[in-house]
Write a protein that holds these residues in place. Sequence first.
Motif, short mmCIF file in Angstrom:
data_model
loop_
_atom_site.label_atom_id
_atom_site.label_comp_id
_atom_site.label_asym_id
_atom_site.label_seq_id
_atom_site.Cartn_x
_atom_site.Cartn_y
_atom_site.Cartn_z
N GLY A 153 -2.17 -3.79 36.10
CA GLY A 153 -2.10 -2.73 37.09
C GLY A 153 -2.02 -3.26 38.50
O GLY A 153 -1.24 -2.77 39.33
N VAL A 154 -2.79 -4.30 38.79
CA VAL A 154 -2.76 -4.92 40.11
C VAL A 154 -1.42 -5.61 40.33
O VAL A 154 -0.80 -5.47 41.39
CB VAL A 154 -3.93 -5.93 40.27
N ARG A 155 -0.96 -6.34 39.32
CA ARG A 155 0.31 -7.08 39.45
C ARG A 155 1.48 -6.17 39.80
O ARG A 155 2.36 -6.51 40.58
CB ARG A 155 0.60 -7.81 38.14
N PHE A 156 1.50 -4.96 39.20
CA PHE A 156 2.60 -4.04 39.42
C PHE A 156 2.27 -2.93 40.41
O PHE A 156 2.99 -1.94 40.50
CB PHE A 156 3.08 -3.47 38.08
N LEU A 157 1.18 -3.09 41.14
CA LEU A 157 0.80 -2.14 42.19
C LEU A 157 0.64 -0.72 41.67
O LEU A 157 1.04 0.25 42.31
CB LEU A 157 1.83 -2.17 43.34
N ILE A 158 0.04 -0.58 40.50
CA ILE A 158 -0.17 0.74 39.91
C ILE A 158 -1.44 1.33 40.49
O ILE A 158 -2.53 0.82 40.26
CB ILE A 158 -0.24 0.65 38.38
N ASP A 159 -1.27 2.41 41.26
CA ASP A 159 -2.45 3.04 41.86
C ASP A 159 -2.55 4.53 41.54
O ASP A 159 -3.45 5.22 42.00
CB ASP A 159 -2.47 2.83 43.37
N SER A 160 -1.60 5.04 40.75
CA SER A 160 -1.67 6.42 40.28
C SER A 160 -1.02 6.47 38.91
O SER A 160 -0.27 5.57 38.52
CB SER A 160 -0.97 7.36 41.26
N PHE A 161 -1.35 7.51 38.18
CA PHE A 161 -0.86 7.64 36.81
C PHE A 161 -0.15 8.97 36.64
O PHE A 161 -0.66 9.98 37.11
CB PHE A 161 -2.02 7.53 35.82
N PRO A 162 0.99 9.02 36.00
CA PRO A 162 1.75 7.87 35.54
C PRO A 162 2.51 7.21 36.68
O PRO A 162 2.83 7.84 37.67
CB PRO A 162 2.73 8.47 34.54
N THR A 163 2.79 5.94 36.53
CA THR A 163 3.65 5.21 37.44
C THR A 163 4.91 4.85 36.66
O THR A 163 4.82 4.28 35.58
CB THR A 163 2.97 3.92 37.95
N ILE A 164 6.04 5.20 37.20
CA ILE A 164 7.31 4.92 36.55
C ILE A 164 8.01 3.83 37.35
O ILE A 164 8.21 3.97 38.55
CB ILE A 164 8.18 6.19 36.46
N ALA A 222 -2.83 0.71 32.16
CA ALA A 222 -3.35 -0.10 33.27
C ALA A 222 -4.86 0.05 33.42
O ALA A 222 -5.48 -0.76 34.11
CB ALA A 222 -2.65 0.27 34.57
N THR A 223 -5.46 1.03 32.77
CA THR A 223 -6.92 1.12 32.81
C THR A 223 -7.53 0.09 31.85
O THR A 223 -8.62 -0.40 32.09
CB THR A 223 -7.43 2.53 32.45
N ALA A 224 -6.79 -0.24 30.78
CA ALA A 224 -7.26 -1.24 29.83
C ALA A 224 -6.88 -2.66 30.26
O ALA A 224 -7.54 -3.61 29.89
CB ALA A 224 -6.69 -0.95 28.44
N ASP A 225 -5.81 -2.78 31.03
CA ASP A 225 -5.34 -4.08 31.51
C ASP A 225 -5.24 -4.02 33.03
O ASP A 225 -4.17 -3.87 33.60
CB ASP A 225 -4.00 -4.42 30.88
N ALA A 226 -6.38 -4.13 33.68
CA ALA A 226 -6.45 -3.97 35.14
C ALA A 226 -5.61 -5.01 35.88
O ALA A 226 -5.01 -4.70 36.91
CB ALA A 226 -7.90 -4.04 35.61
N ALA A 227 -5.54 -6.22 35.36
CA ALA A 227 -4.75 -7.26 36.03
C ALA A 227 -3.27 -6.87 36.07
O ALA A 227 -2.59 -7.10 37.08
CB ALA A 227 -4.92 -8.60 35.31
#
Length: 75
Positions: free
Chosen positions: A42-53, A35-40
């Motif tokens: 990350g936003v779409r799936f509400l990824i705000d921490s890593f890892p997100t499962i 999600a750092t390489a594909d920010a869109a």
Amino acid sequence: HCQRMAPALEAIALDYARAPEPVERARVAVGRVDATADAALGVRFLIDSFPTIILVEGGLLPSLRYYTGRRAEVR
């Protein structure tokens, strides 16, 4: 945590990919996204921490369930 979890998630993916029954292979897919390489994404799936499962039940995006348990105890 992502790097420590990677071997465990890869092992899970391999187990399902090698499942003897096609039904088992069709029921579970394990994937990885940066999600750092594909920010869109990350936003779409509400990824705000890593890892997100995320569990997507039945392949339907409205059924997303996020794992909220501890991430520190991967072995």
